[in-house]
Design a protein around this motif. Structure first.
Motif, PDB file in Angstrom:
ATOM      1  N   GLU A 200       0.827  -1.205   0.000  1.00 45.15           N
ATOM      2  CA  GLU A 200       0.000   0.000   0.000  1.00 45.15           C
ATOM      3  C   GLU A 200       0.864   1.260   0.000  1.00 45.15           C
ATOM      4  OE1 GLU A 200      -3.952  -1.636   2.425  1.00 45.15           O
ATOM      5  OE2 GLU A 200      -2.279  -0.703   3.493  1.00 45.15           O
ATOM      6  N   THR A 201       1.948   1.241   0.767  1.00 41.57           N
ATOM      7  CA  THR A 201       2.838   2.403   0.814  1.00 41.57           C
ATOM      8  C   THR A 201       3.415   2.709  -0.561  1.00 41.57           C
ATOM      9  OG1 THR A 201       3.417   1.904   3.117  1.00 41.57           O
ATOM     10  CG2 THR A 201       4.899   3.355   1.899  1.00 41.57           C
ATOM     11  N   LEU A 202       3.887   1.670  -1.242  1.00 41.38           N
ATOM     12  CA  LEU A 202       4.456   1.870  -2.574  1.00 41.38           C
ATOM     13  C   LEU A 202       3.376   2.231  -3.584  1.00 41.38           C
ATOM     14  CD1 LEU A 202       7.031  -1.060  -2.650  1.00 41.38           C
ATOM     15  CD2 LEU A 202       7.491   1.356  -2.284  1.00 41.38           C
ATOM     16  N   MET A 203       2.168   1.701  -3.401  1.00 40.13           N
ATOM     17  CA  MET A 203       1.089   2.001  -4.347  1.00 40.13           C
ATOM     18  C   MET A 203       0.665   3.462  -4.212  1.00 40.13           C
ATOM     19  SD  MET A 203      -0.447   0.513  -6.758  1.00 40.13           S
ATOM     20  CE  MET A 203      -1.482   1.384  -7.931  1.00 40.13           C
ATOM     21  N   PHE A 204       0.582   3.955  -3.007  1.00 43.40           N
ATOM     22  CA  PHE A 204       0.250   5.371  -2.837  1.00 43.40           C
ATOM     23  C   PHE A 204       1.350   6.254  -3.427  1.00 43.40           C
ATOM     24  CE2 PHE A 204      -2.670   4.040   0.710  1.00 43.40           C
ATOM     25  CZ  PHE A 204      -3.820   4.550   0.133  1.00 43.40           C
ATOM     26  N   ALA A 205       2.607   5.845  -3.255  1.00 37.56           N
ATOM     27  CA  ALA A 205       3.697   6.601  -3.872  1.00 37.56           C
ATOM     28  C   ALA A 205       3.574   6.601  -5.391  1.00 37.56           C
ATOM     29  CB  ALA A 205       5.043   6.017  -3.450  1.00 37.56           C
ATOM     30  N   ALA A 206       3.161   5.452  -5.950  1.00 39.17           N
ATOM     31  CA  ALA A 206       2.975   5.369  -7.406  1.00 39.17           C
ATOM     32  C   ALA A 206       1.840   6.277  -7.863  1.00 39.17           C
ATOM     33  CB  ALA A 206       2.703   3.916  -7.809  1.00 39.17           C
ATOM     34  N   GLU A 207       0.759   6.327  -7.098  1.00 38.18           N
ATOM     35  CA  GLU A 207      -0.368   7.177  -7.482  1.00 38.18           C
ATOM     36  C   GLU A 207      -0.007   8.652  -7.396  1.00 38.18           C
ATOM     37  OE1 GLU A 207      -3.588   5.945  -5.037  1.00 38.18           O
ATOM     38  OE2 GLU A 207      -4.063   4.207  -6.267  1.00 38.18           O
ATOM     39  N   PHE A 208       0.907   8.997  -6.496  1.00 39.20           N
ATOM     40  CA  PHE A 208       1.375  10.376  -6.424  1.00 39.20           C
ATOM     41  C   PHE A 208       2.347  10.698  -7.557  1.00 39.20           C
ATOM     42  CE2 PHE A 208       0.461  10.309  -1.678  1.00 39.20           C
ATOM     43  CZ  PHE A 208      -0.585  11.192  -1.776  1.00 39.20           C
ATOM     44  N   ARG A 209       3.297   9.804  -7.807  1.00 36.75           N
ATOM     45  CA  ARG A 209       4.425  10.104  -8.675  1.00 36.75           C
ATOM     46  C   ARG A 209       4.189   9.778 -10.147  1.00 36.75           C
ATOM     47  NH1 ARG A 209       8.438  13.507  -6.978  1.00 36.75           N
ATOM     48  NH2 ARG A 209       9.154  13.011  -4.890  1.00 36.75           N
ATOM     49  N   LEU A 210       3.374   8.777 -10.422  1.00 31.40           N
ATOM     50  CA  LEU A 210       3.175   8.371 -11.810  1.00 31.40           C
ATOM     51  C   LEU A 210       2.003   9.132 -12.405  1.00 31.40           C
ATOM     52  CD1 LEU A 210       3.756   4.522 -11.508  1.00 31.40           C
ATOM     53  CD2 LEU A 210       5.410   6.368 -11.840  1.00 31.40           C
ATOM     54  N   PRO A 211       2.059   9.486 -13.680  1.00 27.93           N
ATOM     55  CA  PRO A 211       1.032  10.339 -14.280  1.00 27.93           C
ATOM     56  C   PRO A 211      -0.303   9.634 -14.442  1.00 27.93           C
ATOM     57  CG  PRO A 211       2.567   9.581 -15.948  1.00 27.93           C
ATOM     58  CD  PRO A 211       3.137   9.144 -14.632  1.00 27.93           C
ATOM     59  N   ARG A 212      -1.348  10.443 -14.564  1.00 34.19           N
ATOM     60  CA  ARG A 212      -2.695   9.929 -14.735  1.00 34.19           C
ATOM     61  C   ARG A 212      -2.838   9.145 -16.032  1.00 34.19           C
ATOM     62  NH1 ARG A 212      -7.632  13.004 -16.442  1.00 34.19           N
ATOM     63  NH2 ARG A 212      -6.159  14.710 -16.719  1.00 34.19           N
ATOM     64  N   SER A 213      -2.010   9.476 -17.036  1.00 35.27           N
ATOM     65  CA  SER A 213      -2.080   8.776 -18.314  1.00 35.27           C
ATOM     66  C   SER A 213      -1.654   7.321 -18.211  1.00 35.27           C
ATOM     67  CB  SER A 213      -1.197   9.495 -19.339  1.00 35.27           C
ATOM     68  OG  SER A 213       0.138   9.606 -18.856  1.00 35.27           O
TER      69      SER A 213
END
Length: 748
Positions: A200-213
């Motif tokens: 979950e920690t890494l997934m939230f980081a991915a949702e912050f850092r990786l673009p919506r596209s």
């Protein structure tokens, strides 16, 4: 140095991993395996995106149709675009606080003695060097040598006014806004949410850092690949944990801290002692991960206290510091020749870094300090400068511009958020997005993370709800069914004053909420994971449901039990005023939590200020009796407006209520104890004197008269309600300003 027992012979030297394209990889059993050899046409290491893409393809039974261009990196272009981070003449000094002593301290000869006499201390003294992509540059030295200060200087965590010297990337001076986007900083302390799992920690980081596209499935695939790369597969479903909750180990926690900052594959990665507090095996695994990150095309700069022999084999460039001075800068392989020429050869079976650090410490304790070693390093660097320049001139390809290098890195899959085109920062003709996602998406992710944390710790809201219910029950039983007598008026006024102040005091629990997240917030916003405004608005919105529940519980517990007036419409307004009070109180406490830095200080300040708000609310002393020089505080009191609103809701009703009739006017006077017949005679005398008939049932004081006595004549009840709501928004705005200007996370 002669008394040191030599360790066992070291293992044979390993091949340079930078020249070997077969990158190691962690499988699910956390064993190191080798990836297949790449095509012979490729001349540099695969990027992190290549590794992630290979794992993603292996996890899918069928190849995805039209993969996203950020992860579709199958082209094997042989062109290389290296990055070189250069820093020259970095100097940083701080002012020392003067300490009053009765006796002058004895003069001690030390390297920083002169600066102390001048009232300043130099933490960095003319530091120069460079770090290249594909390599790990390690900064070593004893505690207080300036390791963390140098990392902060390179990471733009020292104000421009205080730091002298220049930091450039491929020859261009780094702008703060650009550095935030292309770099990441891993702090020495693991700042993570304890109740989230590793995944979950890494997934939230991915949702912050990786673009919506980038699709949700590809973000998940990227996280799963990163979990495998970091060797965290066995701990993926384990919560991070803290002192009260058992979680992952220290080494796993450190790798998670690294993972959240490399999810978007930054070009420059700074780490402040990533191996601190870890055992040798965990420390080696962490540095091994950093080596693969460097080989993917990143510049990795880290401080480290005392690396083991295995870790030393993974490092490419070393900088030894002593009291802010460079005592060695170069490859680990050149350490024996350097100290041999200095007159202190390293024994054959000795750990090179341990020998160097021990020698530096011994020199620091001598009267001359490490000045001789600093001067020798300067001459050594000058002697080797000519050969280094010749080597640079013989390189087949010139160093590309920063714009071309960043563009090439983005095309190869690094800096994933660079593929997004919204909100760009432009520096030296380099255009990259400031944030990976739009404003509303950041709010959604922050809100989801906060709700997940709250759901894992329901006792926090349960305790607050219990406190509200207990307080409401106590008030309901004490003020049970108040009558309309003169004493009932006093009791109603006292009930409202206590009830409204209680709503503010129960908001004090919001103080530790942000204080616990402060450093996580500072770490995430320092490198543009999300906007500060997104954080403020998201936390304001997700706090509303809990405030509504608390308000409804308190209103329902007290309104009918006390016997308040107004019926359903009166209850609705009473409920809304309590919601507004909770909202204003929560916003005020949240603002204070952004100002203070300690929980106990915060509680002390909140309790004191809320007591002042109650004092000047108009309950203890009416507005017209407050001294003129304190009248301004009366209008700043948060308790004043909801208190006046509920009083008007109670006493200013459509069908006027009578609270004092005839002989009841004597109840709160010394005449209240005389016989009733005498009171009737007194009423007759008063009637004759005043020229009006006053009987025992004549209404003397109505609700409007009560409001006049309390000095509540300026604002309507709805104006009081809206002003209370406005106070809440005002303090949320102040909280945003506090985060904007008070969380820069830079040294002065």
């Amino acid at each position: 140095m002669s008394g040191r027992t030599p360790p066992p012979p070291p293992p044979p030297p390993q091949p340079n991993p930078i020249l070997d394209d077969r990158l190691p990889f962690f499988n699910q059993s956390m064993e190191l395996v080798q990836l297949p050899n790449p095509p012979t046409t490729r001349t540099r290491s695969r990027t992190l995106a290549d590794l992630l893409k290979r794992v993603e393809d292996a996890q899918n039974d069928t190849p995805p149709a039209l993969p996203h261009h950020v992860l579709d990196l199958s082209s094997s272009s042989a062109a290389t675009h290296p990055f070189v981070l250069s820093f020259s003449n970095l100097t940083y000094s701080v002012k020392l606080r003067r300490k009053f002593t009765f006796f002058p301290a004895a003069t001690v000869s030390s390297p920083d003695h002169q600066t102390k006499l001048n009232g300043t201390k130099t933490l960095l003294n003319d530091i120069s060097g460079e770090a290249r992509d594909g390599e790990i540059m390690a900064v070593l030295g004893a505690s207080g040598s300036g390791k963390s200060t140098l990392i902060d200087a390179l990471a733009d965590r020292i104000s421009k006014e205080s730091l002298k010297g220049t930091v450039t990337l491929n020859g261009d001076v780094l702008d703060s806004s650009l550095l935030k986007v292309i770099s990441a900083y891993v702090m020495q302390d693991d700042l993570l949410f304890p109740m989230l799992t590793v995944e979950e920690t890494l997934m939230f980081a991915a949702e912050f850092r990786l673009p919506r596209s980038l699709s949700k499935s590809k973000k998940k695939a990227r996280v799963q690949a990163l979990i495998d790369q970091l060797g965290l597969r066995s701990a993926a479903s384990t919560v991070i944990g803290d002192e009260g909750h058992r979680g992952v180990s220290g080494g796993e926690r450190r790798r998670v801290s690294i993972g959240i900052d490399i999810i978007h594959d930054p070009i420059v990665l700074f780490l402040d002692e990533p191996t601190s507090g870890l055992d040798s095996t965990s420390a080696f695994m962490v540095v091994k991960v950093l080596q693969r990150i460097a080989q993917s095309g990143s510049i990795v700069i880290m401080s480290i206290h005392q690396p083991s022999y295995r870790i030393l084999g993974l490092l490419d460039h070393l900088i030894f510091l002593s009291h802010g001075n460079t005592v060695y800068s170069g490859s680990p392989a050149n350490l024996p020749a350097f100290f041999s020429e200095f007159g202190h050869p390293i024994p054959e079976n000795e750990n090179r870094t341990e020998f160097a650090l021990d020698l530096i410490r011994e020199l620091e304790e001598e009267p001359g300090g490490t000045k001789s070693l600093v001067d020798f390093n300067k001459s050594w660097q000058l002697k080797n400068k000519t050969s280094a320049q010749a080597q640079v001139q013989n390189e087949p390809k010139p160093k590309p511009s920063l714009k071309d290098a960043i563009s090439a890195s983005i095309s190869r899959g690094k800096l994933v958020s660079g593929a997004n085109g919204n909100g760009k920062n432009s520096t030296a003709s380099v255009s990259v997005p400031a944030f990976a996602n739009p404003f509303w998406m950041e709010m959604a992710v922050i809100g989801k993370r906060s709700l997940t944390n709250s759901r894992r710790m329901p006792e926090l809201f349960g305790i607050r709800l219990g406190a509200v219910l207990v307080t409401g029950a106590i008030l309901a039983t004490i003020f049970w069914h108040l009558d309309d007598s003169p004493k009932g008026v006093q009791e109603r006024v006292g009930f409202f004053a206590f009830a409204m102040s209680t709503t503010f005091y129960t908001c004090a629990e919001a103080i530790p909420v942000f204080l616990q997240e402060r450093y996580i917030f500072m770490r995430e916003t320092a490198y543009n994971a999300y906007r500060r405004s997104s954080y403020v608005l998201s936390h304001a919105i997700i706090s509303l449901p809990s405030l509504l529940v608390l308000s409804l519980a308190f209103a329902a517990t007290t309104f009918w039990a006390v016997g308040l007036a107004g019926g359903s419409s009166g209850f609705l307004f009473y409920f809304l005023v309590i919601v507004a009070s909770f909202w204003a109180g929560s916003s005020f406490v949240t603002f204070l939590s952004g100002v203070v830095s300690h929980v106990m200080i915060g509680f002390t300040v909140v309790v004191a200020i809320l007591a002042y708000f109650l004092l000047f609310s108009g309950f203890f002393i009416s507005r017209d009796r407050i001294p003129p020089y304190w009248l301004w505080f009366h209008y700043l009191s948060l308790v004043k407006y909801p208190y006046e609103g509920v009083l008007q809701n109670e006493f200013d009703v459509k069908s006027p209520r009578c609270f004092v009739r005839g002989i009841q006017m004597f109840d709160n006077t010394p005449l209240g104890m005389v016989p009733e017949t005498l009171k009737v005679e007194l009423l007759k005398s008063m009637s004759n004197t005043l020229g009006m008939n006053i009987t025992r049932s004549t209404c003397v004081i109505t609700g409007a008269d009560v409001l006049n006595q309390q000095g509540i004549t300026q604002l309507s009840k709805w104006n009081c309600f809206w002003i209370t709501v406005a106070w809440g928004f005002f303090f949320r705005f102040l909280f945003y300003l506090t985060l904007l200007f008070g969380s820069r996370n830079k040294r002065r």
